[in-house]
Design a protein around this motif. Structure first.
Motif, short mmCIF file in Angstrom:
data_model
loop_
_atom_site.label_atom_id
_atom_site.label_comp_id
_atom_site.label_asym_id
_atom_site.label_seq_id
_atom_site.Cartn_x
_atom_site.Cartn_y
_atom_site.Cartn_z
N ILE A 106 35.31 40.96 38.34
CA ILE A 106 34.92 40.89 39.76
C ILE A 106 34.50 39.46 40.10
N ASP A 107 33.68 38.87 39.25
CA ASP A 107 33.22 37.49 39.50
C ASP A 107 34.40 36.52 39.54
N ARG A 108 35.31 36.70 38.60
CA ARG A 108 36.46 35.80 38.56
C ARG A 108 37.36 36.01 39.78
N ALA A 109 37.53 37.25 40.21
CA ALA A 109 38.34 37.54 41.39
C ALA A 109 37.74 36.89 42.63
N ASN A 110 36.41 36.94 42.73
CA ASN A 110 35.75 36.31 43.88
C ASN A 110 35.92 34.79 43.84
N GLU A 111 35.86 34.22 42.64
CA GLU A 111 36.09 32.78 42.49
C GLU A 111 37.51 32.41 42.94
N LEU A 112 38.48 33.21 42.52
CA LEU A 112 39.87 32.95 42.91
C LEU A 112 40.05 33.05 44.42
N MET A 113 39.35 33.99 45.02
CA MET A 113 39.46 34.14 46.47
C MET A 113 38.86 32.92 47.16
N ASP A 114 37.75 32.40 46.63
CA ASP A 114 37.15 31.19 47.19
C ASP A 114 38.11 30.00 47.07
N GLU A 115 38.94 30.02 46.02
CA GLU A 115 39.92 28.95 45.80
C GLU A 115 41.22 29.21 46.55
N HIS A 116 41.24 30.29 47.34
CA HIS A 116 42.41 30.71 48.12
C HIS A 116 43.59 31.10 47.24
N ARG A 117 43.32 31.54 46.06
CA ARG A 117 44.37 32.06 45.16
C ARG A 117 44.35 33.58 45.32
N LEU A 118 44.84 34.01 46.48
CA LEU A 118 44.61 35.38 46.94
C LEU A 118 45.38 36.40 46.11
N ARG A 119 46.61 36.10 45.74
CA ARG A 119 47.39 37.09 44.99
C ARG A 119 46.79 37.34 43.61
N GLU A 120 46.31 36.27 42.97
CA GLU A 120 45.66 36.43 41.67
C GLU A 120 44.37 37.24 41.80
N ALA A 121 43.62 36.97 42.87
CA ALA A 121 42.38 37.72 43.12
C ALA A 121 42.71 39.19 43.35
N GLU A 122 43.75 39.44 44.14
CA GLU A 122 44.15 40.83 44.42
C GLU A 122 44.49 41.57 43.13
N PHE A 123 45.23 40.91 42.24
CA PHE A 123 45.59 41.53 40.96
C PHE A 123 44.35 41.94 40.18
N MET A 124 43.34 41.06 40.17
CA MET A 124 42.13 41.36 39.39
C MET A 124 41.32 42.49 40.02
N PHE A 125 41.17 42.45 41.35
CA PHE A 125 40.44 43.54 42.01
C PHE A 125 41.11 44.89 41.73
N LYS A 126 42.43 44.92 41.81
CA LYS A 126 43.15 46.17 41.59
C LYS A 126 43.09 46.60 40.13
N ALA A 127 43.00 45.63 39.23
CA ALA A 127 42.84 45.97 37.81
C ALA A 127 41.52 46.69 37.59
N VAL A 128 40.47 46.25 38.27
CA VAL A 128 39.16 46.91 38.17
C VAL A 128 39.26 48.32 38.71
N LEU A 129 39.97 48.47 39.85
CA LEU A 129 40.07 49.80 40.47
C LEU A 129 40.89 50.77 39.62
N LYS A 130 41.80 50.25 38.81
CA LYS A 130 42.54 51.13 37.91
C LYS A 130 41.60 51.79 36.90
N GLU A 131 40.58 51.04 36.50
CA GLU A 131 39.59 51.59 35.56
C GLU A 131 38.60 52.51 36.26
N ASN A 132 38.27 52.15 37.51
CA ASN A 132 37.30 52.96 38.28
C ASN A 132 37.63 52.80 39.76
#
Length: 491
Positions: free
Chosen positions: A4-30
């Motif tokens: 989650i922390d890394r996804a938020n960092e990526l979003m701050d860096e405007h690396r939105l697709r990478e952030a999206e991948f990480m957020f969705k990876a978390v949601l796959k687990e929960n």
């Protein structure tokens, strides 16, 4: 939480697709992870996919029941998609579950104020200042001192002075200085008011990383590039379903009042103070031509022009404005007249003017969030005003038929006559609803949001007279200070 922390960092860096991948990876687990749902909601807002944003934010609110930020973000999203009723429901619910939160009071109060429910805004703001102080508290006072009855203003002075002692934050102090200035002004304490406005402006000027003189070469380049020969060239044949209309001029010259009157007309809509020209179209042309503005407009191909027009038309569609006349009321678009004319040769420009003293004082006594020097220094504003007058004189010589100049004083003195004149310029028939603008509840987000909910007042014409002597002295002092900085005298 590392993902989650890394996804938020990526979003701050405007690396939105990478952030999206990480957020969705978390949601796959929960799939009920509130932080990931909230992250995806904010990411979708960045992508302007508001339907998906609302879906994720609703789920985030369900799974983060003790957090207010997802609720505020959801309300904002509803406003973006034109659903103020849903936004109101969310904000009222938020206040109901967080009655001790100053932020909850501020957000709902701002909503009421933006949509013209002034008495409700005043009530909510009044309750908000009784909550424990938060960073929004000075902002609540800033609004309240302009809405409250005169007899209650004295009770605000001590709490405001205490805020100055409580916060070691110049940004919050600036807001508090403005609030104290407004409070003393309404109480008739003009000397005290001026001192607080002076503190507010001098403090805010410290945050400005440029000066107005730095802009003057650009204004000269605009005049040289968009010269009479430029306007005499044949223009593209442009067919649009709307008349692009721009209310331009200096800030605080009545653009919000004029816009509110015009949009009551059945054939006129507005996209507000839209920055698509400078934020989207100019960067595209600079990148494409590898030349700065205004030179990026040299040898502009028809295909590039068509693409730029489509970008602006997409902005209008995004705001769901289907009207025959579409207003953009960003005052600073006077700098973009040449560009606009190149894209839309039938564009109409309504140039608002106002007495310099009244305009300067209105700017000086109001808090602009942007740290730009002409918003927080009389001398800087004088320089900016002179540059605007010079540039407009240039454009009025080049395309006089496209520009209508209208004074704020005339609009206030003869509103019906002046609106008739503007409507004729826009090819529209007069409609009496234009005079009933103050009964409308469409959103207004400018500093004049409370003023335009009332019938026209002539008080703004003379308010500055109380400070005329102070303004002259301050202009002289600022000019002396600038001269000494430019040409320091040796001891």
């Amino acid at each position: 939480m590392l993902l989650i922390d890394r996804a938020n960092e990526l979003m701050d860096e405007h690396r939105l697709r990478e952030a999206e991948f990480m957020f969705k990876a978390v949601l796959k687990e929960n799939n009920r992870n509130g932080a990931a749902l909230f992250g995806l909601g904010r990411l979708c807002i960045r992508l302007e996919d508001y339907d998906s944003a609302i879906y994720y934010l609703r789920r985030a609110c369900e799974n983060l029941p003790k957090q207010l930020e997802p609720l505020f973000t959801l309300a904002h999203c509803f406003i973006q998609v034109g659903s103020p009723v849903d936004a109101k429901t969310v904000l009222e619910y938020t206040l109901n579950v967080a009655q001790h939160s100053a932020r909850a009071h501020y957000e709902l109060g701002q909503f009421y104020l933006d949509y013209g429910f002034i008495s409700q805004a005043k009530t909510v703001f009044s309750q908000g200042i009784t909550c424990q102080n938060e960073e929004v508290t000075p902002y609540i006072f800033r609004e309240l001192v302009q809405l409250a009855s005169t007899h209650s203003l004295s009770s605000f002075i001590t709490p405001l002075e205490k805020l100055l002692e409580e916060y070691d934050d110049k940004g919050l102090n600036i807001v508090t200085y403005y609030a104290l200035g407004k409070c003393h002004h309404r109480l008739g304490h003009y000397d005290q008011a001026f001192e607080y406005f002076k503190l507010a402006n001098s403090t805010q000027l410290q945050y400005c990383d440029f000066r107005t003189k730095d802009m003057l070469p650009l204004f000269e380049q605009i005049k040289q590039h968009f010269d009479s020969a430029f306007f005499e060239k044949a223009t593209d044949r442009v067919t649009t379903t709307f008349i692009p209309t721009f209310i331009i001029g200096l800030p605080r010259t009545g653009s919000t009042l004029l816009e509110q009157m015009l949009v009551q007309h059945s054939c006129i809509g507005s996209i507000g103070e839209n920055t698509a020209l400078s934020d989207t179209i100019v960067p595209y042309l600079i990148k494409r031509s590898e030349a700065p503005f205004p030179y990026c407009f040299s040898n502009l191909s028809t295909s590039a022009s068509d693409y730029c027009r489509s970008l602006y038309i997409d902005e209008i569609k995004k705001h769901r404005v289907p009207d025959e006349v579409v207003i953009n009321k960003l005052p600073a678009n006077f700098q973009n007249i040449g560009m606009i004319y190149r894209l839309f040769p039938d564009a109409r420009f309504i140039h608002l003017t106002r007495d310099f003293g009244a305009t300067a004082w209105s700017v000086y006594s109001n808090h602009f969030d942007a740290n730009e020097p002409y918003f927080c220094s009389l001398n800087e504003f004088k320089l900016y005003a002179e540059a605007e007058i010079d540039l407009m004189a240039h454009f009025e010589k080049c395309i006089p038929k496209n520009i209508l100049t209208l004074s704020y004083e005339s609009l206030v003195a003869q509103p019906e006559k002046m609106i008739n004149r503007v409507l004729r310029f826009l090819g529209q028939e007069y409609e009496p609803e234009c005079m009933e603008y103050y009964e409308d509840h469409r959103p207004v987000n400018t500093l004049s949001k409370a003023q335009v909910r009332k019938p026209i007042s002539k008080a703004p014409l003379t308010n500055w007279h109380h400070y005329k002597k102070n303004m002259i002295e301050l202009l002289n002092d600022e000019q002396t200070d600038q001269s000494e900085q430019t040409n320091p005298v040796s001891p």
